[in-house]
Motif scaffolding. Structure first.
Motif, PDB file in Angstrom:
ATOM      1  N   MET A   1       0.832  -1.190   0.000  1.00 55.22           N
ATOM      2  CA  MET A   1       0.000   0.000   0.000  1.00 55.22           C
ATOM      3  C   MET A   1       0.879   1.256   0.000  1.00 55.22           C
ATOM      4  N   ILE A   2       0.314   2.312  -0.494  1.00 52.35           N
ATOM      5  CA  ILE A   2       1.005   3.595  -0.576  1.00 52.35           C
ATOM      6  C   ILE A   2       0.751   4.354   0.725  1.00 52.35           C
ATOM      7  N   ILE A   3       1.792   4.911   1.296  1.00 53.45           N
ATOM      8  CA  ILE A   3       1.674   5.671   2.540  1.00 53.45           C
ATOM      9  C   ILE A   3       1.540   7.150   2.190  1.00 53.45           C
ATOM     10  N   PHE A   4       0.399   7.731   2.539  1.00 51.10           N
ATOM     11  CA  PHE A   4       0.074   9.105   2.166  1.00 51.10           C
ATOM     12  C   PHE A   4       1.133  10.088   2.678  1.00 51.10           C
ATOM     13  N   GLU A   5       1.546   9.939   3.950  1.00 49.33           N
ATOM     14  CA  GLU A   5       2.511  10.864   4.543  1.00 49.33           C
ATOM     15  C   GLU A   5       3.842  10.840   3.789  1.00 49.33           C
ATOM     16  N   ASP A   6       4.280   9.642   3.363  1.00 53.37           N
ATOM     17  CA  ASP A   6       5.540   9.541   2.616  1.00 53.37           C
ATOM     18  C   ASP A   6       5.457  10.261   1.276  1.00 53.37           C
ATOM     19  N   GLU A   7       4.335  10.108   0.599  1.00 52.45           N
ATOM     20  CA  GLU A   7       4.165  10.756  -0.704  1.00 52.45           C
ATOM     21  C   GLU A   7       4.052  12.274  -0.560  1.00 52.45           C
ATOM     22  N   MET A   8       3.350  12.734   0.483  1.00 48.43           N
ATOM     23  CA  MET A   8       3.243  14.185   0.697  1.00 48.43           C
ATOM     24  C   MET A   8       4.613  14.764   1.028  1.00 48.43           C
ATOM     25  N   SER A   9       5.427  14.005   1.742  1.00 45.30           N
ATOM     26  CA  SER A   9       6.786  14.450   2.046  1.00 45.30           C
ATOM     27  C   SER A   9       7.582  14.669   0.756  1.00 45.30           C
ATOM     28  N   LYS A  10       7.384  13.813  -0.236  1.00 42.04           N
ATOM     29  CA  LYS A  10       8.065  13.968  -1.532  1.00 42.04           C
ATOM     30  C   LYS A  10       7.623  15.267  -2.220  1.00 42.04           C
ATOM     31  N   ILE A  11       6.324  15.555  -2.143  1.00 40.49           N
ATOM     32  CA  ILE A  11       5.801  16.777  -2.766  1.00 40.49           C
ATOM     33  C   ILE A  11       6.414  18.010  -2.104  1.00 40.49           C
ATOM     34  N   VAL A  12       6.393  18.039  -0.774  1.00 41.41           N
ATOM     35  CA  VAL A  12       6.953  19.193  -0.054  1.00 41.41           C
ATOM     36  C   VAL A  12       8.454  19.299  -0.324  1.00 41.41           C
ATOM     37  N   GLY A  13       9.140  18.151  -0.415  1.00 43.83           N
ATOM     38  CA  GLY A  13      10.567  18.164  -0.715  1.00 43.83           C
ATOM     39  C   GLY A  13      10.889  18.739  -2.080  1.00 43.83           C
ATOM     40  N   ALA A  14       9.939  18.700  -2.994  1.00 38.35           N
ATOM     41  CA  ALA A  14      10.146  19.250  -4.337  1.00 38.35           C
ATOM     42  C   ALA A  14       9.920  20.761  -4.388  1.00 38.35           C
ATOM     43  N   LEU A  15       9.296  21.327  -3.352  1.00 43.13           N
ATOM     44  CA  LEU A  15       9.001  22.759  -3.358  1.00 43.13           C
ATOM     45  C   LEU A  15      10.290  23.578  -3.270  1.00 43.13           C
ATOM     46  N   PRO A  16      10.345  24.687  -3.987  1.00 42.86           N
ATOM     47  CA  PRO A  16      11.532  25.540  -3.884  1.00 42.86           C
ATOM     48  C   PRO A  16      11.538  26.249  -2.529  1.00 42.86           C
ATOM     49  N   PRO A  17      12.720  26.621  -2.040  1.00 46.64           N
ATOM     50  CA  PRO A  17      12.760  27.384  -0.787  1.00 46.64           C
ATOM     51  C   PRO A  17      12.062  28.719  -0.989  1.00 46.64           C
ATOM     52  N   ILE A  18      11.549  29.246   0.096  1.00 49.92           N
ATOM     53  CA  ILE A  18      10.908  30.556   0.025  1.00 49.92           C
ATOM     54  C   ILE A  18      12.013  31.607   0.119  1.00 49.92           C
ATOM     55  N   THR A  19      12.033  32.530  -0.808  1.00 51.39           N
ATOM     56  CA  THR A  19      13.022  33.604  -0.786  1.00 51.39           C
ATOM     57  C   THR A  19      12.283  34.918  -0.977  1.00 51.39           C
ATOM     58  N   ARG A  20      12.258  35.686   0.078  1.00 49.35           N
ATOM     59  CA  ARG A  20      11.609  36.999   0.056  1.00 49.35           C
ATOM     60  C   ARG A  20      12.479  37.951   0.867  1.00 49.35           C
ATOM     61  N   GLY A  21      13.037  38.943   0.210  1.00 47.62           N
ATOM     62  CA  GLY A  21      13.903  39.882   0.917  1.00 47.62           C
ATOM     63  C   GLY A  21      15.091  39.150   1.518  1.00 47.62           C
ATOM     64  N   GLU A  22      15.289  39.300   2.832  1.00 45.49           N
ATOM     65  CA  GLU A  22      16.400  38.655   3.523  1.00 45.49           C
ATOM     66  C   GLU A  22      16.112  37.192   3.848  1.00 45.49           C
ATOM     67  N   LEU A  23      14.870  36.775   3.715  1.00 45.02           N
ATOM     68  CA  LEU A  23      14.479  35.411   4.056  1.00 45.02           C
ATOM     69  C   LEU A  23      14.833  34.445   2.934  1.00 45.02           C
ATOM     70  N   SER A  24      15.502  33.375   3.286  1.00 42.80           N
ATOM     71  CA  SER A  24      15.741  32.273   2.371  1.00 42.80           C
ATOM     72  C   SER A  24      15.688  31.014   3.224  1.00 42.80           C
TER      73      SER A  24
END
Length: 169
Positions: A1-24
């Motif tokens: 079976m597919i584990i939902f939490e593991d797959e969502m972790s992959k999606i979040v891991g693919a997101l680019p870092p947030i960069t706004r002003g001094e924040l990265s």
């Protein structure tokens, strides 16, 4: 079976870092009940923000065409830089610059990942300014701004995540 939490972790891991002003900063991921989220915020001296928290839920598993579907609730959190400020300040400084771009990129990742489908006909969001957690003694633990995101999400087996997702910058 597919584990939902593991797959969502992959999606979040693919997101680019947030960069706004001094924040990265990279986008962090964890999961559990909303009560565990309160505990997580209470125990961390400096929680890792921005944070996408997957609230535990019930899965529907299709064993014929291996997939898992959930009416998922995600809480996208960022620490309020000025918790004493009111909604207009929180909106301009937390939502426009940090939380909404993360939410937008999350939707893009769910649509373009190659491992997931999102029912994009009905996505519910709630913007919560000064989202706060209280401990058992009813004292304030943490003040964050948050987008609570509810959507039906399906993950399919047998596919690799697309490394060429076209995110908003």
């Amino acid at each position: 079976m597919i584990i939902f939490e593991d797959e969502m972790s992959k999606i979040v891991g693919a997101l680019p870092p947030i960069t706004r002003g001094e924040l990265s900063a990279p986008i962090n991921f964890s999961w559990g009940t909303e009560e565990v989220l309160a505990k997580y915020l209470a125990l961390k001296k400096r929680p890792s923000f921005p944070l996408i928290w997957l609230v535990e839920g019930q899965d529907t598993n299709d064993l014929r065409e291996p997939s898992v579907t959930r009416n998922a609730r995600l809480v996208i959190l960022y620490e309020s830089g000025a918790p004493d400020e009111f909604n207009a300040y929180q909106h301009a400084n937390g939502f426009d610059n940090i939380l909404q771009p993360i939410c937008d990129n999350l939707i893009i990742a769910l649509k373009q990942s190659g491992i997931s489908r999102i029912n994009d006909k009905e996505i519910k969001t709630q913007r919560v300014k000064n989202y706060s957690m209280l401990n058992a003694k009813k004292s304030l633990i943490y003040v964050c701004n948050a987008i609570v995101f509810d959507a039906e999400i399906t993950f399919m087996a047998g596919f690799c995540i697309n490394n060429n997702i076209q995110f908003n910058t």
